[in-house]
Design an enzyme around this catalytic site. Sequence first.
Site, mmCIF file in Angstrom:
data_model
loop_
_atom_site.group_PDB
_atom_site.id
_atom_site.type_symbol
_atom_site.label_atom_id
_atom_site.label_comp_id
_atom_site.label_asym_id
_atom_site.label_seq_id
_atom_site.Cartn_x
_atom_site.Cartn_y
_atom_site.Cartn_z
ATOM 1 N N TYR A 57 -12.715 0.953 -9.556
ATOM 2 C CA TYR A 57 -11.968 1.763 -10.507
ATOM 3 C C TYR A 57 -12.249 1.253 -11.921
ATOM 4 O O TYR A 57 -11.659 0.286 -12.397
ATOM 5 C CB TYR A 57 -10.477 1.713 -10.216
ATOM 6 C CG TYR A 57 -10.078 2.285 -8.864
ATOM 7 C CD1 TYR A 57 -10.973 3.049 -8.105
ATOM 8 C CD2 TYR A 57 -8.813 2.064 -8.337
ATOM 9 C CE1 TYR A 57 -10.609 3.567 -6.878
ATOM 10 C CE2 TYR A 57 -8.435 2.587 -7.109
ATOM 11 C CZ TYR A 57 -9.336 3.331 -6.375
ATOM 12 O OH TYR A 57 -8.977 3.839 -5.152
ATOM 13 N N HIS A 130 -13.387 -0.714 1.823
ATOM 14 C CA HIS A 130 -13.422 0.493 1.009
ATOM 15 C C HIS A 130 -14.595 1.409 1.373
ATOM 16 O O HIS A 130 -15.757 1.036 1.211
ATOM 17 C CB HIS A 130 -13.530 0.075 -0.469
ATOM 18 C CG HIS A 130 -13.193 1.158 -1.435
ATOM 19 N ND1 HIS A 130 -13.297 0.988 -2.794
ATOM 20 C CD2 HIS A 130 -12.735 2.433 -1.259
ATOM 21 C CE1 HIS A 130 -12.917 2.091 -3.418
ATOM 22 N NE2 HIS A 130 -12.588 2.988 -2.502
#
Length: 318
Positions: A57, A130
């Site tokens: 992010y 992830h």
Amino acid sequence: MTDRPAATRLPFTLPRLGLGTAPLGGLFEDVGEEEAAATLKAAAEGGMSYVDTAPRYGHGLAERRLGRLLPASADAAPVISTKTGWLLRPRPDGSPGEVITDWTERGIRESLESSLTRLGRSSVDILYLHDPDDYPDDIRRTAYPAVRRLRDEGLVKAIGFGMNHSAPLASYVAEFEVDVVLIAGRLSLLDHEALPELLPLCARTGTSVVVGGVFNTGLLADPTPGAMFNYRPASAASLERARRCRELCAEYEVPLAAAAIQFPLLHSAVDSVVLGCRSAAEVTENVAAARFPIPDELWKRLSRAGFVPERVLEERVG
């Protein structure tokens, strides 16, 4: 929302509402430092006591901001999750560079250690692998054993998988001991992919479920021309479905956002919903929507129209 105890593997209670920090990392548009601080403050005041982040992010920006802006005291800090499996490789001048996959134990540890440094913490509550959709052999051989050891060592309290597709996620839950999963975009008023297999499996195994992407990248927040649906411009058919859903909600004077946020929490397997917010105003709006009273008759109308499967209403708690 109705709080309820859940028979899960987690050694802590997972809050029902969480803040997703991809927007604070600059997803779709930049967010300034002051606005990021205001967003986190509003989230804390609004009871969003779970914060989800990831190295990807904003190439570490979201984690660095959390490290600067979240309270350091364990008593005041929210539940925090981050993710692993991808390493950040900055350019020589320090600017963001490559993001590479690394599912080796060394890579998993390096990713977590870097996250802890950015977050200014010695441990996190949840570590997700992830988006490992295309790497099942690496997950079995090195990545899952690595996160198990990190949990055993106390660097994380719980481990799991964070993914956008429910079928591979279900296969991991079936094969491994998984504390918690984060499924994004696959349990919404417009997408029920997680319902037939993943949620019943998690209920049987005691795996906690966190749901993200309840607005399907924006379409269920504002179904207007140009809206995004699952990271792409919404088709005419998807736009029409979202508008029909909004019309049904309007008949009962319920905001569409309220139904979108509360829908996953109807299912007994779901413990938390994570909402990506880029401003204090968005936090305030979403918290209000999460608490907005929704009559049973609306859920039934949405069910008859195909937006809420009947089995979800049967699972409703509270």
